[in-house]
Structures are given as structure tokens and as C-alpha cells.
Design a protein around this motif. Structure first.
Motif, PDB file in Angstrom:
ATOM      1  N   UNK A 141      73.437  58.956   7.537  1.00 58.28           N
ATOM      2  CA  UNK A 141      74.515  59.042   8.531  1.00 58.28           C
ATOM      3  C   UNK A 141      75.382  60.271   8.319  1.00 58.28           C
ATOM      4  N   UNK A 142      75.708  60.581   7.066  1.00 57.61           N
ATOM      5  CA  UNK A 142      76.695  61.626   6.812  1.00 57.61           C
ATOM      6  C   UNK A 142      76.094  63.017   6.573  1.00 57.61           C
ATOM      7  N   UNK A 143      74.796  63.097   6.275  1.00 55.73           N
ATOM      8  CA  UNK A 143      74.218  64.426   6.016  1.00 55.73           C
ATOM      9  C   UNK A 143      72.968  64.727   6.842  1.00 55.73           C
ATOM     10  N   UNK A 144      72.320  63.714   7.428  1.00 56.02           N
ATOM     11  CA  UNK A 144      71.040  63.954   8.114  1.00 56.02           C
ATOM     12  C   UNK A 144      70.955  63.136   9.393  1.00 56.02           C
ATOM     13  N   UNK A 145      71.941  63.261  10.244  1.00 56.28           N
ATOM     14  CA  UNK A 145      72.028  62.459  11.456  1.00 56.28           C
ATOM     15  C   UNK A 145      70.869  62.775  12.414  1.00 56.28           C
ATOM     16  N   UNK A 146      69.969  61.813  12.692  1.00 56.44           N
ATOM     17  CA  UNK A 146      68.838  62.104  13.579  1.00 56.44           C
ATOM     18  C   UNK A 146      69.213  62.113  15.057  1.00 56.44           C
ATOM     19  N   UNK A 147      70.425  61.658  15.398  1.00 58.20           N
ATOM     20  CA  UNK A 147      70.823  61.554  16.808  1.00 58.20           C
ATOM     21  C   UNK A 147      71.845  62.628  17.205  1.00 58.20           C
ATOM     22  N   UNK A 148      71.949  63.667  16.431  1.00 60.74           N
ATOM     23  CA  UNK A 148      72.905  64.736  16.739  1.00 60.74           C
ATOM     24  C   UNK A 148      72.538  65.425  18.046  1.00 60.74           C
ATOM     25  N   UNK A 149      73.532  65.641  18.888  1.00 58.92           N
ATOM     26  CA  UNK A 149      73.319  66.291  20.172  1.00 58.92           C
ATOM     27  C   UNK A 149      73.251  67.817  20.019  1.00 58.92           C
ATOM     28  N   UNK A 150      72.615  68.465  20.992  1.00 57.31           N
ATOM     29  CA  UNK A 150      72.444  69.920  20.989  1.00 57.31           C
ATOM     30  C   UNK A 150      72.987  70.485  22.286  1.00 57.31           C
ATOM     31  N   UNK A 151      73.769  71.545  22.179  1.00 55.11           N
ATOM     32  CA  UNK A 151      74.311  72.208  23.359  1.00 55.11           C
ATOM     33  C   UNK A 151      74.351  73.728  23.116  1.00 55.11           C
ATOM     34  N   UNK A 152      73.843  74.510  24.046  1.00 55.27           N
ATOM     35  CA  UNK A 152      73.239  74.142  25.333  1.00 55.27           C
ATOM     36  C   UNK A 152      71.846  73.527  25.146  1.00 55.27           C
ATOM     37  N   UNK A 153      71.407  72.797  26.161  1.00 55.36           N
ATOM     38  CA  UNK A 153      70.110  72.114  26.081  1.00 55.36           C
ATOM     39  C   UNK A 153      68.992  73.117  26.380  1.00 55.36           C
ATOM     40  N   UNK A 154      68.029  73.289  25.489  1.00 52.39           N
ATOM     41  CA  UNK A 154      66.935  74.250  25.733  1.00 52.39           C
ATOM     42  C   UNK A 154      65.976  73.729  26.805  1.00 52.39           C
ATOM     43  N   UNK A 155      65.223  74.625  27.406  1.00 47.97           N
ATOM     44  CA  UNK A 155      64.236  74.254  28.419  1.00 47.97           C
ATOM     45  C   UNK A 155      63.050  73.532  27.789  1.00 47.97           C
ATOM     46  N   UNK A 156      62.720  73.881  26.543  1.00 49.44           N
ATOM     47  CA  UNK A 156      61.607  73.246  25.857  1.00 49.44           C
ATOM     48  C   UNK A 156      61.882  73.237  24.360  1.00 49.44           C
TER      49      UNK A 156
END
Length: 304
Positions: A141-156
Motif C-alpha cells: 500500500x505505501x510503497x508499491x501501489x498497483x492502482x496508482x493513476x497516471x496523467x496524462x493518459x497515454x494512447x497505448x
């Protein structure tokens, strides 16, 4: 929205694991039936929550949701569904989630199938299992969050590492982790038996099937990994393999075989003597032997 639900499930599971550990061990010490029962229920609910979180991560990979950083880094729209699916655990964060999910599944199974054991012994073992899961969950949870969001969203996405795009390696980590984490059950019951002050025939009969299952899963995982290493990398196996990971897995399998044999040493009338104490030591060392490969499997080391 799915990623946020997965994150919430991880946080709730972290709290449940801590409560499971504290209530299980302290409730057994105080012989408090309500606290021990709460630890049982916590183990089962945590298992459901972590399975749900892992399924959510798989759905994100299958849907190619590149708003999630992990999916963008390890998936691609043109990949076959098998490699999209295996991309779920073909990276550090996903493999850690797989690890903690299996820890919780075994904890839930202990509470369901351990009803024939004395309640205090079962509660202590479930408590130890809960604390093990809490440590790994805290790291996740504190060092390797698998659900972290990304912005901007890449095309692929970047796609899965080419070395990991193989059917053998797609199923190698889950079986290997089932073997590694399966030995945590024996470890938890060994610690519980020492806290309880009883290593008897009932304890040995209950531990033996868990060790056998873990040993079997580990053997299958080693076989799949060795086959992948032979035709993908040009080496693998027992004697000629220069990869220390393979030798470590073989040594764990041999140590698991020792634990399996030792669990049958205790006499049917319950007399243990030194044999019972050495059983606990074998299971303790075996789990410590498996722990480093939380970060040392080919998936964890090959993945960027």
C-alpha cells in the motif's frame, strides 16, 4: 472508479489483517471467545476483499485501462488476452498483490478447515498469519501501489516484457507463490504451537496436508520455470543452471520435503520430545527461506 475501489479494498484489508493478528493472539492468550471468533471472521473477509482487489486489477489489464500507471507500463492493446492477463502479475506491484492475496486465502482457509483444532491454537495461528499479511500489505500500500493513476493518459501501453511473454512463465509465478506462501501456514502453526506450549499428534496431522500442498505447488512452479528457462534463455534445470534462483527453489523444495517427512515423525500417542521441537524449527527456517523470493522471482527481477 475500479482502481479506486481496489485501493479502498487494500486499505480495508490492511486494517483487517492488523485486527486479525492482534485479536487472534491476544484473544487466545486471554481465552476470549469473542475475540478469537472475530479473528476467524476477519481472516475470511480479508481473503474475499483481496481476491476482489486482484480481480479488479485483472479486469483493468484486460480492458487496457491505461489511466492506471501499472497497466500502461505492462500492457498493450495488441497483446493476446493471455499476456494481458499474465501482465497482472508480470511486474513487481502485481506480483506483490498476488502474494498478499494468497497469504490471505491461506489465512481464510485455516479458519474454515481448522475447526477441529483447539480454538486457542487456531486463533494464534490465524493471528500470526494475519501479522504476516499485514507486513506485506503495508509494503504494497505505501510503497508499491498497483492502482496508482497516471496523467496524462497515454494512447497505448508499453507492453509486457518480451521475456515474460511465454505460456510457461505466465503460470510459473502463481504456482511458485502458492508453494512459497503455502509454507507460511506451517510456519504460523509452528509459532502458534510454541506459544501454546503443545506440539502433539493433532498439530502434526493438521500441518502435514498443508506442507504437502505447498510442496506440490512449488514442484509444479519449478518445473514450469525450468522449461521456460531451457527454451527461452538456453539454460535451466538442476546441475548446469548458472541462475541462483533455480538452485534456491530446488533447495526450498528439498527443505519442504524435510518438513513433510518430519511432520510424520510424531507418534500417534502424542509423545513428541525433541522431535516435536525440531519440527517447529524446520517450518520456521523453511518460511524464512521462502521470504526473500517475494522480491527474487524471475518476474520481480526481470520486470522493470
Amino acid at each position: 472508479m475500479l482502481a479506486e475501489i481496489g485501493q479502498i479494498l487494500l486499505l480495508i484489508s490492511l486494517g483487517l489483517g492488523l485486527l486479525q493478528g492482534v485479536f487472534g493472539i491476544w484473544g487466545a492468550h486471554r481465552l476470549n471467545g469473542r475475540m478469537m471468533s472475530f479473528a476467524d471472521r476477519s481472516a475470511q473477509v480479508q481473503a474475499v476483499f483481496l481476491v476482489s482487489a486482484f480481480v479488479i486489477l485483472m479486469l483493468l489489464f484486460l480492458a487496457s485501462d491505461f489511466s492506471v500507471k501499472l497497466v500502461a507500463a505492462h500492457s498493450h492493446t495488441d497483446k493476446p488476452w493471455l499476456y494481458k492477463l499474465s501482465g497482472t502479475w508480470g511486474n513487481h506491484e502485481g506480483s506483490m498483490l498476488l502474494w498478499v492475496m494468497i497469504v490471505a486465502l491461506f489465512g481464510g482457509a485455516m479458519s474454515v478447515f481448522g475447526q477441529s483444532l483447539p480454538s486457542s491454537l487456531r486463533a494464534r495461528a490465524i493471528g500470526v498469519q494475519g501479522l504476516l499479511g499485514t507486513g506485506f500489505l503495508g509494503f504494497l500500500v505505501f510503497t508499491s501501489n498497483p492502482f496508482e493513476r497516471l496523467s496524462p493518459i497515454p494512447m497505448n501501453g508499453s507492453g509486457l516484457n518480451p521475456l515474460l511473454q511465454d505460456p510457461g512463465l505466465a503460470f510459473h509465478p502463481p504456482f511458485l507463490y502458492l508453494g512459497y506462501v503455502g509454507f507460511s501456514v506451517a510456519f504460523s502453526f509452528a509459532i502458534a504451537a510454541l506459544l501454546e506450549g503443545r506440539v502433539d499428534a493433532l498439530w502434526a496431522r493438521f500441518v502435514r496436508p498443508w506442507v504437502l500442498a505447498a510442496w506440490s505447488f512449488l514442484t509444479i512452479g519449478i518445473a514450469l520455470g525450468s522449461l521456460w528457462a531451457y527454451y527461452e534463455l538456453g539454460w535451466g534445470g538442476w546441475c548446469s543452471c548458472p541462475d541462483p534462483r533455480t538452485h534456491r527453489n530446488d533447495c526450498r523444495c528439498a527443505t519442504g520435503n524435510t518438513g513433510l517427512c518430519r511432520s510424520g515423525v510424531i507418534s500417534p500417542d502424542g509423545r513428541t520430545g525433541m522431535a516435536g521441537s525440531s519440527d517447529c524449527l524446520v517450518h520456521y527456517r523453511l518460511w524464512l527461506f521462502c521470504n526473500p523470493d517475494t522480491f527474487g522471482t524471475p518476474v520481480a527481477q526481470i520486470s522493470p
